[in-house]
Motif scaffolding. Structure first.
Motif, PDB file in Angstrom:
ATOM      1  N   ASP A 129       3.398   9.383   5.307  1.00 47.22           N
ATOM      2  CA  ASP A 129       3.948   8.325   4.994  1.00 47.22           C
ATOM      3  C   ASP A 129       5.631   8.311   5.282  1.00 47.22           C
ATOM      4  OD1 ASP A 129       1.452   7.359   4.313  1.00 47.22           O
ATOM      5  OD2 ASP A 129       1.700   7.641   2.139  1.00 47.22           O
ATOM      6  N   PHE A 130       6.140   9.504   4.857  1.00 47.49           N
ATOM      7  CA  PHE A 130       7.571   9.808   5.027  1.00 47.49           C
ATOM      8  C   PHE A 130       7.788  10.739   6.141  1.00 47.49           C
ATOM      9  CE2 PHE A 130       7.422   8.922   0.112  1.00 47.49           C
ATOM     10  CZ  PHE A 130       7.585   7.574   0.420  1.00 47.49           C
ATOM     11  N   GLY A 160       4.273  11.675  -0.199  1.00 49.14           N
ATOM     12  CA  GLY A 160       4.313  10.648   0.946  1.00 49.14           C
ATOM     13  C   GLY A 160       4.680  11.530   2.288  1.00 49.14           C
ATOM     14  N   TRP A 161       5.212  12.657   2.200  1.00 45.24           N
ATOM     15  CA  TRP A 161       5.371  13.671   3.237  1.00 45.24           C
ATOM     16  C   TRP A 161       4.236  14.422   3.603  1.00 45.24           C
ATOM     17  CZ3 TRP A 161       6.575  19.177   3.062  1.00 45.24           C
ATOM     18  CH2 TRP A 161       6.916  19.748   4.404  1.00 45.24           C
ATOM     19  N   ALA A 210       1.280  13.184   3.104  1.00 44.09           N
ATOM     20  CA  ALA A 210       0.326  12.306   3.553  1.00 44.09           C
ATOM     21  C   ALA A 210       0.820  11.529   4.760  1.00 44.09           C
ATOM     22  CB  ALA A 210       0.145  10.978   2.606  1.00 44.09           C
ATOM     23  N   PRO A 255       9.581   3.977   8.713  1.00 43.68           N
ATOM     24  CA  PRO A 255       8.823   5.314   9.166  1.00 43.68           C
ATOM     25  C   PRO A 255       9.445   6.154  10.118  1.00 43.68           C
ATOM     26  CG  PRO A 255       7.670   3.108  10.144  1.00 43.68           C
ATOM     27  CD  PRO A 255       9.182   2.630   9.212  1.00 43.68           C
TER      28      PRO A 255
END
Length: 81
Positions: A43-44, A38-39, A41, A4
């Motif tokens: 997450d990334f 993902g970005w 959210a 992460p």
């Protein structure tokens, strides 16, 4: 699992060691969607300057997909005419 704390390079995550022409359009679109989701959210983490530079990869895939869909529509319209 992705670290992460590591910032991902958008294009490198999608194409790996391949040339951009060697990656199928549907794979580019699927991976781009996964990474951008993902970005967004959280997450990334993405290399922000690189993310902007590599939008071209996604834009190219969308243009290719659009061209393919337009050709399919034209073929269907010609068949029905």
């Amino acid at each position: 699992m992705t670290d992460p704390e590591r910032e991902l390079n958008f294009a490198r995550e999608i194409i790996g060691q391949r040339g951009f022409r060697d990656v199928p359009t549907d794979e580019v679109l699927g991976e781009a969607e996964r990474l951008l989701n993902g970005w967004m959210a959280g997450d990334f983490r993405m290399e922000r300057p690189k993310l902007y530079d590599h939008y071209a990869l996604l834009l190219l895939a969308l243009l290719q997909k659009n061209r393919d869909l337009e050709a399919r529509i034209e073929a269907l319209e010609a068949r029905d005419a």
